[in-house]
Design a protein around this motif. Structure first.
Motif, PDB file in Angstrom:
ATOM      1  N   ASP A 188       0.853  -1.188   0.000  1.00 38.48           N
ATOM      2  CA  ASP A 188       0.000   0.000   0.000  1.00 38.48           C
ATOM      3  C   ASP A 188       0.887   1.235   0.000  1.00 38.48           C
ATOM      4  N   ILE A 189       0.613   2.141  -0.915  1.00 36.35           N
ATOM      5  CA  ILE A 189       1.456   3.321  -1.103  1.00 36.35           C
ATOM      6  C   ILE A 189       0.931   4.466  -0.254  1.00 36.35           C
ATOM      7  N   GLY A 190       1.816   5.071   0.535  1.00 38.51           N
ATOM      8  CA  GLY A 190       1.435   6.176   1.405  1.00 38.51           C
ATOM      9  C   GLY A 190       1.397   7.503   0.675  1.00 38.51           C
ATOM     10  N   ARG A 191       1.315   8.551   1.445  1.00 36.31           N
ATOM     11  CA  ARG A 191       1.179   9.901   0.895  1.00 36.31           C
ATOM     12  C   ARG A 191       2.492  10.658   1.036  1.00 36.31           C
ATOM     13  N   TYR A 192       2.687  11.598   0.142  1.00 36.86           N
ATOM     14  CA  TYR A 192       3.957  12.329   0.125  1.00 36.86           C
ATOM     15  C   TYR A 192       3.956  13.528   1.069  1.00 36.86           C
ATOM     16  N   LYS A 193       2.840  13.778   1.738  1.00 39.29           N
ATOM     17  CA  LYS A 193       2.793  14.852   2.735  1.00 39.29           C
ATOM     18  C   LYS A 193       2.167  14.323   4.021  1.00 39.29           C
ATOM     19  N   ASP A 194       2.538  13.104   4.395  1.00 39.78           N
ATOM     20  CA  ASP A 194       2.010  12.499   5.612  1.00 39.78           C
ATOM     21  C   ASP A 194       2.502  13.286   6.826  1.00 39.78           C
ATOM     22  N   VAL A 195       1.648  13.395   7.843  1.00 42.99           N
ATOM     23  CA  VAL A 195       2.010  14.197   9.018  1.00 42.99           C
ATOM     24  C   VAL A 195       2.969  13.462   9.938  1.00 42.99           C
ATOM     25  N   ILE A 196       3.082  12.144   9.804  1.00 45.00           N
ATOM     26  CA  ILE A 196       3.914  11.354  10.712  1.00 45.00           C
ATOM     27  C   ILE A 196       5.076  10.674   9.998  1.00 45.00           C
ATOM     28  N   LEU A 197       4.828  10.076   8.855  1.00 43.68           N
ATOM     29  CA  LEU A 197       5.800   9.186   8.223  1.00 43.68           C
ATOM     30  C   LEU A 197       6.588   9.852   7.101  1.00 43.68           C
ATOM     31  N   LYS A 198       7.707   9.202   6.760  1.00 44.65           N
ATOM     32  CA  LYS A 198       8.477   9.596   5.595  1.00 44.65           C
ATOM     33  C   LYS A 198       7.687   9.295   4.327  1.00 44.65           C
ATOM     34  N   SER A 199       8.069   9.955   3.251  1.00 46.59           N
ATOM     35  CA  SER A 199       7.412   9.718   1.958  1.00 46.59           C
ATOM     36  C   SER A 199       7.875   8.387   1.378  1.00 46.59           C
ATOM     37  N   PRO A 200       7.079   7.796   0.475  1.00 44.12           N
ATOM     38  CA  PRO A 200       7.529   6.591  -0.221  1.00 44.12           C
ATOM     39  C   PRO A 200       8.860   6.826  -0.924  1.00 44.12           C
ATOM     40  N   GLU A 201       9.728   5.815  -0.880  1.00 46.32           N
ATOM     41  CA  GLU A 201      11.058   5.953  -1.457  1.00 46.32           C
ATOM     42  C   GLU A 201      11.067   5.577  -2.941  1.00 46.32           C
ATOM     43  N   VAL A 202      12.078   6.086  -3.640  1.00 49.27           N
ATOM     44  CA  VAL A 202      12.306   5.643  -5.013  1.00 49.27           C
ATOM     45  C   VAL A 202      12.801   4.204  -4.958  1.00 49.27           C
ATOM     46  N   PHE A 203      12.635   3.473  -6.064  1.00 47.92           N
ATOM     47  CA  PHE A 203      13.016   2.056  -6.053  1.00 47.92           C
ATOM     48  C   PHE A 203      13.590   1.662  -7.410  1.00 47.92           C
ATOM     49  N   PRO A 204      14.318   0.539  -7.441  1.00 38.78           N
ATOM     50  CA  PRO A 204      14.985   0.134  -8.688  1.00 38.78           C
ATOM     51  C   PRO A 204      14.003  -0.153  -9.812  1.00 38.78           C
ATOM     52  N   GLN A 205      14.502  -0.025 -11.034  1.00 36.76           N
ATOM     53  CA  GLN A 205      13.679  -0.309 -12.204  1.00 36.76           C
ATOM     54  C   GLN A 205      13.178  -1.753 -12.159  1.00 36.76           C
ATOM     55  N   ALA A 206      11.886  -1.910 -12.442  1.00 36.34           N
ATOM     56  CA  ALA A 206      11.264  -3.237 -12.436  1.00 36.34           C
ATOM     57  C   ALA A 206      10.969  -3.692 -13.859  1.00 36.34           C
ATOM     58  N   ASP A 207      10.875  -5.013 -14.032  1.00 33.94           N
ATOM     59  CA  ASP A 207      10.367  -5.588 -15.274  1.00 33.94           C
ATOM     60  C   ASP A 207       8.851  -5.775 -15.194  1.00 33.94           C
ATOM     61  N   TYR A 208       8.401  -6.184 -14.003  1.00 31.69           N
ATOM     62  CA  TYR A 208       6.971  -6.357 -13.736  1.00 31.69           C
ATOM     63  C   TYR A 208       6.627  -5.608 -12.454  1.00 31.69           C
ATOM     64  N   LEU A 209       5.475  -4.968 -12.446  1.00 28.41           N
ATOM     65  CA  LEU A 209       5.078  -4.163 -11.293  1.00 28.41           C
ATOM     66  C   LEU A 209       3.641  -4.499 -10.892  1.00 28.41           C
ATOM     67  N   ILE A 210       3.475  -4.882  -9.624  1.00 27.47           N
ATOM     68  CA  ILE A 210       2.155  -5.123  -9.040  1.00 27.47           C
ATOM     69  C   ILE A 210       1.855  -3.919  -8.159  1.00 27.47           C
ATOM     70  N   MET A 211       0.791  -3.190  -8.468  1.00 27.89           N
ATOM     71  CA  MET A 211       0.593  -1.885  -7.845  1.00 27.89           C
ATOM     72  C   MET A 211      -0.823  -1.706  -7.325  1.00 27.89           C
ATOM     73  N   GLU A 212      -0.922  -1.192  -6.110  1.00 28.05           N
ATOM     74  CA  GLU A 212      -2.243  -0.871  -5.555  1.00 28.05           C
ATOM     75  C   GLU A 212      -2.852   0.314  -6.288  1.00 28.05           C
ATOM     76  N   SER A 213      -4.177   0.411  -6.252  1.00 27.21           N
ATOM     77  CA  SER A 213      -4.865   1.436  -7.053  1.00 27.21           C
ATOM     78  C   SER A 213      -6.107   1.967  -6.335  1.00 27.21           C
ATOM     79  N   THR A 214      -6.081   1.965  -5.007  1.00 24.91           N
ATOM     80  CA  THR A 214      -7.268   2.316  -4.231  1.00 24.91           C
ATOM     81  C   THR A 214      -7.873   3.649  -4.663  1.00 24.91           C
ATOM     82  N   TYR A 215      -7.027   4.666  -4.803  1.00 22.04           N
ATOM     83  CA  TYR A 215      -7.500   6.001  -5.185  1.00 22.04           C
ATOM     84  C   TYR A 215      -6.913   6.407  -6.545  1.00 22.04           C
ATOM     85  N   GLY A 216      -6.947   5.481  -7.491  1.00 22.60           N
ATOM     86  CA  GLY A 216      -6.337   5.722  -8.790  1.00 22.60           C
ATOM     87  C   GLY A 216      -7.049   6.725  -9.669  1.00 22.60           C
ATOM     88  N   ASP A 217      -8.228   7.185  -9.258  1.00 25.39           N
ATOM     89  CA  ASP A 217      -8.936   8.170 -10.092  1.00 25.39           C
ATOM     90  C   ASP A 217      -9.436   9.360  -9.287  1.00 25.39           C
TER      91      ASP A 217
END
Length: 467
Positions: A188-217
């Motif tokens: 689950d991907i967090g928010r980039y302006k969270d009041v408590i936690l660090k932002s999601p980190e960058v990560f290495p290039q993937a060949d396949y990506l499984i990604m959550e989409s709860t608020y994708g629109d």
């Protein structure tokens, strides 16, 4: 190599994704409990869609029950492998799983009393507290940003997902027939302006990506409005209507954010002097775990800690422990704020609080995060005038409010920022999971316009070959 999607497929709960290598080695990503799926929930949790004893290793993205909650059943059904997760996830999962088992035992006992009166056979809980405790020896603490060799052919890397304390994005480097493939799972991907936690980190290039989409629109409301909105509901309900403000909140993440904002209002001397009850022993334990991992806090909160040693505490805050104390709150007619789990209001003590207070116009129920549409919280959020709780119908007389600024899930902009470190041309397939199907369809369109060639929305139990 192929992957099969056994949960969070065109829905937002029950996360389970099974990678099977050509040599038969099986890697399970998450083992989550289905929640809020109506009459289908029990059957979905009873049947994995695979043989638990065949799984070689489990990799857990984070401790939320919709990602971890079926681990005791997995072990009970024959899984004996290691469970890799971050140190904070180990700490949280231990208490969350035991609490989940306790809720299941308690709710099953409650329902079975009614079933006995109707001459119906009793239900059995999915697992017991003893089953939950048996999981603990299998955990392997794995730090962020360190490649861990799982076996000769598989390496694992965790990066911070910024969703809850200890949450991670999972990155696998898998070698088959002399060639390496990289698979990333967002968790689950967090928010980039969270009041408590660090932002999601960058990560290495993937060949396949499984990604959550709860608020994708969709986009969230601004976080800066949260304290003012919370103050509005406390003032309106407790001071003007002299009622109770009931807030369903997940014990991990959401409860700590609420306490943070209420503490902020208290420091500003604007919080009304009414008791604030956190009615969840788990929430107390989870708050202690959050406090014990300050290395996961963002820089802003670290600065606040220099002058406020406990940003999750304030005057008139009381934690409720026993069931008797919890029941006493329903008999107490004084104005108060009750924060209680679960966040979707589909289990736990908050379900009882809503049942006992939903028919009083003085009271309010404030929904502060995502709720699966079929859950009790989802039905209240969608404006239903009558809801079924513990097999009884209740008129919705209390006022229902929704505060969308507190979601721990990233919105469309956050999800796009998460993907910014990837070259779309190098992604062979992007799988959208953990989202409602109509949202995923819109999100897929946007992703394909950004250059992702193959965006797949898998169905439940669908098996897909990875070239």
């Amino acid at each position: 190599m192929h992957i099969t999607f056994h949960g969070a497929a065109r829905t937002v709960t029950g996360s389970k994704h099974l990678i099977t290598l050509k040599n038969g080695y099986k890697i399970l990503l998450d083992c989550g409990l289905f929640q809020g799926m109506g009459k289908e929930t029990f059957a979905l949790n009873e049947n994995f869609g695979f043989n638990a004893a065949d799984i070689d290793v489990l990799i857990l993205s984070h401790a939320h029950i919709d990602h971890s909650g079926l681990i005791p059943k997995l072990v009970g059904d024959g899984f004996t492998g290691k469970i890799y997760c971050t140190p904070a996830t180990v700490d949280l999962a231990k208490i969350l799983l035991e609490d989940s088992a306790g809720i299941q035992e308690s709710d099953t006992e409650f329902v079975n009393k009614r079933r006995a009166k109707e001459g119906l056979p009793p239900y059995e809980p999915l697992y017991t507290v003893a089953d939950a405790r048996s999981v603990c020896p299998l955990f392997v603490e794995t730090p962020y940003n360190h490649w861990m060799q799982i076996n000769d052919d598989v390496k694992l890397l965790f990066t911070d997902a910024g969703h809850i304390i200890g949450s991670a994005c999972v990155h696998l480097a898998i070698r088959e027939e002399g060639k390496e493939q990289r698979i990333s799972f967002s968790g689950d991907i967090g928010r980039y302006k969270d009041v408590i936690l660090k932002s999601p980190e960058v990560f290495p290039q993937a060949d396949y990506l499984i990604m959550e989409s709860t608020y994708g629109d969709s986009l969230h409301e601004g976080v800066f409005d949260t304290a003012e909105t919370l103050l509005y509901w406390v003032t309106k309900t407790c001071m003007e209507k002299k009622g109770k403000l009931i807030i369903p909140a997940f014990s991990v993440g959401r409860t700590q954010e609420l306490l943070y904002f209420l503490n902020q209002l208290s420091l500003e001397r604007s919080l009304p002097k009414v008791p604030v009850y956190v009615d969840s022993p788990l929430s107390y334990e989870a708050t202690q775990v959050v406090k014990s991992h300050p290395q996961n806090f963002n820089n802003r909160l670290k600065k606040i800690l220099q002058y406020d040693h406990d940003p999750f505490d304030f005057d008139n805050l009381l934690f409720i422990g026993s069931v008797e104390e919890s029941k006493a709150l329903n008999a107490d007619r004084r104005p108060m704020v009750i924060i209680s789990a679960s966040g979707m209001a589909d289990a736990g003590r908050v379900k009882h609080h809503i049942m006992n207070n939903i028919s009083d116009e003085r009271n309010s129920i404030l929904i502060v995060g995502y709720c699966e549409p079929n859950s009790l919280g989802g039905r209240l959020m969608n404006g239903q005038k009558q809801v079924r709780i513990f097999r009884e119908e209740f008129d919705v007389v209390a006022e229902v409010g929704v505060m969308r600024s507190m979601s721990a899930h990233g919105d469309y902009d956050d999800l796009c920022q998460f993907l910014a470190c990837q070259n779309p041309a190098e992604i062979k397939s992007l799988f959208l999971v953990h989202g409602e199907y109509d949202v995923q369809l819109h999100f897929r369109e946007k992703l394909m316009k950004k250059g992702y060639r193959e965006v797949i929305i898998p169905e439940q139990h669908e098996r897909i070959h990875l070239q």
